[in-house]
Design a protein around this motif. Structure first.
Motif, PDB file in Angstrom:
ATOM      1  N   ALA A 111      43.723  35.492  50.192  1.00 35.59           N
ATOM      2  CA  ALA A 111      43.374  35.917  48.832  1.00 35.59           C
ATOM      3  C   ALA A 111      44.486  36.773  48.220  1.00 35.59           C
ATOM      4  CB  ALA A 111      42.047  36.687  48.840  1.00 35.59           C
ATOM      5  N   LEU A 112      45.073  37.661  49.024  1.00 33.34           N
ATOM      6  CA  LEU A 112      46.170  38.495  48.517  1.00 33.34           C
ATOM      7  C   LEU A 112      47.398  37.654  48.203  1.00 33.34           C
ATOM      8  CD1 LEU A 112      45.846  41.578  50.889  1.00 33.34           C
ATOM      9  CD2 LEU A 112      45.172  41.423  48.488  1.00 33.34           C
ATOM     10  N   ALA A 113      47.670  36.648  49.019  1.00 30.20           N
ATOM     11  CA  ALA A 113      48.804  35.762  48.750  1.00 30.20           C
ATOM     12  C   ALA A 113      48.558  34.962  47.467  1.00 30.20           C
ATOM     13  CB  ALA A 113      49.038  34.828  49.935  1.00 30.20           C
ATOM     14  N   ALA A 114      47.330  34.515  47.257  1.00 32.40           N
ATOM     15  CA  ALA A 114      46.994  33.774  46.047  1.00 32.40           C
ATOM     16  C   ALA A 114      47.116  34.657  44.800  1.00 32.40           C
ATOM     17  CB  ALA A 114      45.585  33.205  46.150  1.00 32.40           C
ATOM     18  N   ARG A 127      42.713  46.827  35.012  1.00 33.52           N
ATOM     19  CA  ARG A 127      42.458  45.699  35.898  1.00 33.52           C
ATOM     20  C   ARG A 127      43.577  44.697  35.712  1.00 33.52           C
ATOM     21  NH1 ARG A 127      36.606  44.366  36.813  1.00 33.52           N
ATOM     22  NH2 ARG A 127      37.657  43.408  38.558  1.00 33.52           N
ATOM     23  N   ALA A 128      43.685  43.777  36.669  1.00 31.71           N
ATOM     24  CA  ALA A 128      44.698  42.728  36.547  1.00 31.71           C
ATOM     25  C   ALA A 128      44.486  41.980  35.236  1.00 31.71           C
ATOM     26  CB  ALA A 128      44.611  41.779  37.726  1.00 31.71           C
ATOM     27  N   GLU A 129      45.599  41.752  34.536  1.00 27.10           N
ATOM     28  CA  GLU A 129      45.533  41.110  33.229  1.00 27.10           C
ATOM     29  C   GLU A 129      45.077  39.652  33.346  1.00 27.10           C
ATOM     30  OE1 GLU A 129      48.569  42.308  29.949  1.00 27.10           O
ATOM     31  OE2 GLU A 129      49.318  40.516  30.975  1.00 27.10           O
ATOM     32  N   ASP A 130      45.577  38.951  34.336  1.00 25.21           N
ATOM     33  CA  ASP A 130      45.254  37.544  34.554  1.00 25.21           C
ATOM     34  C   ASP A 130      43.905  37.423  35.251  1.00 25.21           C
ATOM     35  OD1 ASP A 130      45.114  35.039  36.163  1.00 25.21           O
ATOM     36  OD2 ASP A 130      47.065  34.671  35.203  1.00 25.21           O
ATOM     37  N   GLU A 131      43.023  36.619  34.684  1.00 25.98           N
ATOM     38  CA  GLU A 131      41.671  36.470  35.221  1.00 25.98           C
ATOM     39  C   GLU A 131      41.668  35.855  36.624  1.00 25.98           C
ATOM     40  OE1 GLU A 131      37.583  34.141  34.043  1.00 25.98           O
ATOM     41  OE2 GLU A 131      38.918  34.772  32.437  1.00 25.98           O
ATOM     42  N   THR A 132      42.572  34.913  36.873  1.00 30.47           N
ATOM     43  CA  THR A 132      42.651  34.271  38.191  1.00 30.47           C
ATOM     44  C   THR A 132      43.084  35.284  39.242  1.00 30.47           C
ATOM     45  OG1 THR A 132      43.191  32.184  37.147  1.00 30.47           O
ATOM     46  CG2 THR A 132      43.691  32.386  39.495  1.00 30.47           C
ATOM     47  N   VAL A 133      44.079  36.082  38.921  1.00 27.26           N
ATOM     48  CA  VAL A 133      44.546  37.123  39.848  1.00 27.26           C
ATOM     49  C   VAL A 133      43.421  38.111  40.115  1.00 27.26           C
ATOM     50  CG1 VAL A 133      46.145  39.060  40.117  1.00 27.26           C
ATOM     51  CG2 VAL A 133      46.973  36.872  39.237  1.00 27.26           C
ATOM     52  N   ARG A 134      42.710  38.486  39.070  1.00 21.09           N
ATOM     53  CA  ARG A 134      41.584  39.416  39.222  1.00 21.09           C
ATOM     54  C   ARG A 134      40.550  38.841  40.183  1.00 21.09           C
ATOM     55  NH1 ARG A 134      41.160  40.422  33.904  1.00 21.09           N
ATOM     56  NH2 ARG A 134      39.539  38.878  33.607  1.00 21.09           N
ATOM     57  N   GLY A 135      40.273  37.552  40.074  1.00 22.05           N
ATOM     58  CA  GLY A 135      39.323  36.904  40.975  1.00 22.05           C
ATOM     59  C   GLY A 135      39.791  36.928  42.422  1.00 22.05           C
ATOM     60  N   VAL A 174      39.288  40.448  43.832  1.00 24.09           N
ATOM     61  CA  VAL A 174      37.869  40.643  44.173  1.00 24.09           C
ATOM     62  C   VAL A 174      37.559  39.926  45.486  1.00 24.09           C
ATOM     63  CG1 VAL A 174      35.497  40.088  43.492  1.00 24.09           C
ATOM     64  CG2 VAL A 174      37.091  41.006  41.801  1.00 24.09           C
ATOM     65  N   ALA A 175      38.088  38.717  45.646  1.00 23.21           N
ATOM     66  CA  ALA A 175      37.858  37.951  46.877  1.00 23.21           C
ATOM     67  C   ALA A 175      38.419  38.677  48.090  1.00 23.21           C
ATOM     68  CB  ALA A 175      38.476  36.557  46.755  1.00 23.21           C
ATOM     69  N   ALA A 176      39.609  39.266  47.950  1.00 20.38           N
ATOM     70  CA  ALA A 176      40.219  39.986  49.076  1.00 20.38           C
ATOM     71  C   ALA A 176      39.343  41.162  49.501  1.00 20.38           C
ATOM     72  CB  ALA A 176      41.620  40.471  48.693  1.00 20.38           C
ATOM     73  N   VAL A 177      38.884  41.932  48.534  1.00 18.23           N
ATOM     74  CA  VAL A 177      38.023  43.081  48.840  1.00 18.23           C
ATOM     75  C   VAL A 177      36.717  42.594  49.466  1.00 18.23           C
ATOM     76  CG1 VAL A 177      36.701  44.979  47.808  1.00 18.23           C
ATOM     77  CG2 VAL A 177      39.047  44.548  47.058  1.00 18.23           C
ATOM     78  N   ALA A 209      28.212  39.808  44.039  1.00 20.10           N
ATOM     79  CA  ALA A 209      28.059  38.454  43.513  1.00 20.10           C
ATOM     80  C   ALA A 209      28.920  37.469  44.308  1.00 20.10           C
ATOM     81  CB  ALA A 209      28.435  38.411  42.037  1.00 20.10           C
ATOM     82  N   TYR A 210      30.137  37.849  44.653  1.00 23.97           N
ATOM     83  CA  TYR A 210      31.027  36.975  45.418  1.00 23.97           C
ATOM     84  C   TYR A 210      30.427  36.649  46.780  1.00 23.97           C
ATOM     85  CZ  TYR A 210      35.117  35.331  47.982  1.00 23.97           C
ATOM     86  OH  TYR A 210      35.987  34.590  48.762  1.00 23.97           O
ATOM     87  N   LEU A 211      29.891  37.676  47.433  1.00 25.31           N
ATOM     88  CA  LEU A 211      29.337  37.500  48.773  1.00 25.31           C
ATOM     89  C   LEU A 211      27.917  36.969  48.753  1.00 25.31           C
ATOM     90  CD1 LEU A 211      30.543  40.773  50.520  1.00 25.31           C
ATOM     91  CD2 LEU A 211      31.485  38.473  50.782  1.00 25.31           C
ATOM     92  N   ASP A 212      27.287  37.002  47.580  1.00 24.08           N
ATOM     93  CA  ASP A 212      25.870  36.690  47.488  1.00 24.08           C
ATOM     94  C   ASP A 212      25.137  37.553  48.513  1.00 24.08           C
ATOM     95  OD1 ASP A 212      23.649  35.452  46.407  1.00 24.08           O
ATOM     96  OD2 ASP A 212      23.713  33.787  47.828  1.00 24.08           O
ATOM     97  N   ALA A 213      25.488  38.859  48.487  1.00 21.14           N
ATOM     98  CA  ALA A 213      25.075  39.790  49.534  1.00 21.14           C
ATOM     99  C   ALA A 213      23.724  40.429  49.257  1.00 21.14           C
ATOM    100  CB  ALA A 213      26.125  40.894  49.676  1.00 21.14           C
ATOM    101  N   ASP A 214      23.022  40.623  50.324  1.00 27.14           N
ATOM    102  CA  ASP A 214      21.806  41.409  50.295  1.00 27.14           C
ATOM    103  C   ASP A 214      21.829  42.261  51.550  1.00 27.14           C
ATOM    104  OD1 ASP A 214      19.248  42.248  49.441  1.00 27.14           O
ATOM    105  OD2 ASP A 214      18.343  40.922  50.941  1.00 27.14           O
ATOM    106  N   PRO A 215      21.897  43.528  51.523  1.00 27.70           N
ATOM    107  CA  PRO A 215      21.800  44.388  50.354  1.00 27.70           C
ATOM    108  C   PRO A 215      23.115  44.452  49.576  1.00 27.70           C
ATOM    109  CG  PRO A 215      22.139  45.722  52.289  1.00 27.70           C
ATOM    110  CD  PRO A 215      22.036  44.282  52.759  1.00 27.70           C
TER     111      PRO A 215
END
Length: 142
Positions: free
Chosen positions: A128-131, A47-55, A58-61, A11-17
């Motif tokens: 993303a990791l710094a954020a 998972r990370a407790e904070d939703e922003t950190v979790r996001g 996900v962005a870093a990965v 979803a983050y990448l809007d990837a296909d496939p």
């Protein structure tokens, strides 16, 4: 700790496939040793407790997977060129065809090929990791 799911990364990448669990696991194995602290985890979901950190995690990965996919596409294009021309271009050289001109790489340090798997993370991953507050700062990493 669960960094990301394939569905979140897709979803983050809007990837296909779609992104596979294998790609996520490989990205996490690359990123995890470079972190110096862990976020506070939700004990139920791991998972990370904070939703922003979790996001941000996900962005870093996702950014690392995107960089690897881009690199794979570039390598495939160079393979199609084939022969010495592909190797020359991979090393940073150039080819011009009006009057045939071939130039080698313009590096003083030799012909070592720079790759995204040489231990360095793409800048988008670092940001993303710094954020997410898992790298950076003056914290000792033990």
């Amino acid at each position: 700790m669960i960094w990301a799911t394939p569905a979140e990364v897709t979803a983050y990448l809007d990837a296909d496939p779609s992104v596979t669990q294998r790609e996520v696991d490989k990205a996490v194995r690359t990123i995890e040793p470079k972190t110096v602290r862990r976020p506070r985890l939700d004990p139920d979901t791991l998972r990370a407790e904070d939703e922003t950190v979790r996001g941000h995690l996900v962005a870093a990965v996702a950014e690392l997977i995107a960089a690897r996919r881009t690199r794979a596409a570039q390598d495939a294009a160079l393979d199609q060129i084939g022969g010495g021309a592909g190797a020359l271009l991979a090393e940073g050289g150039s080819i011009s065809t009006n009057t045939l001109t071939v130039a080698g790489p313009r590096t003083a340090g030799g012909n070592a090929r720079s790759r995204d798997d040489d231990g360095r993370l793409p800048m988008a991953v670092i940001e993303a990791l710094a954020a997410a507050y898992v790298i950076g700062g003056g914290v000792a990493s033990w």
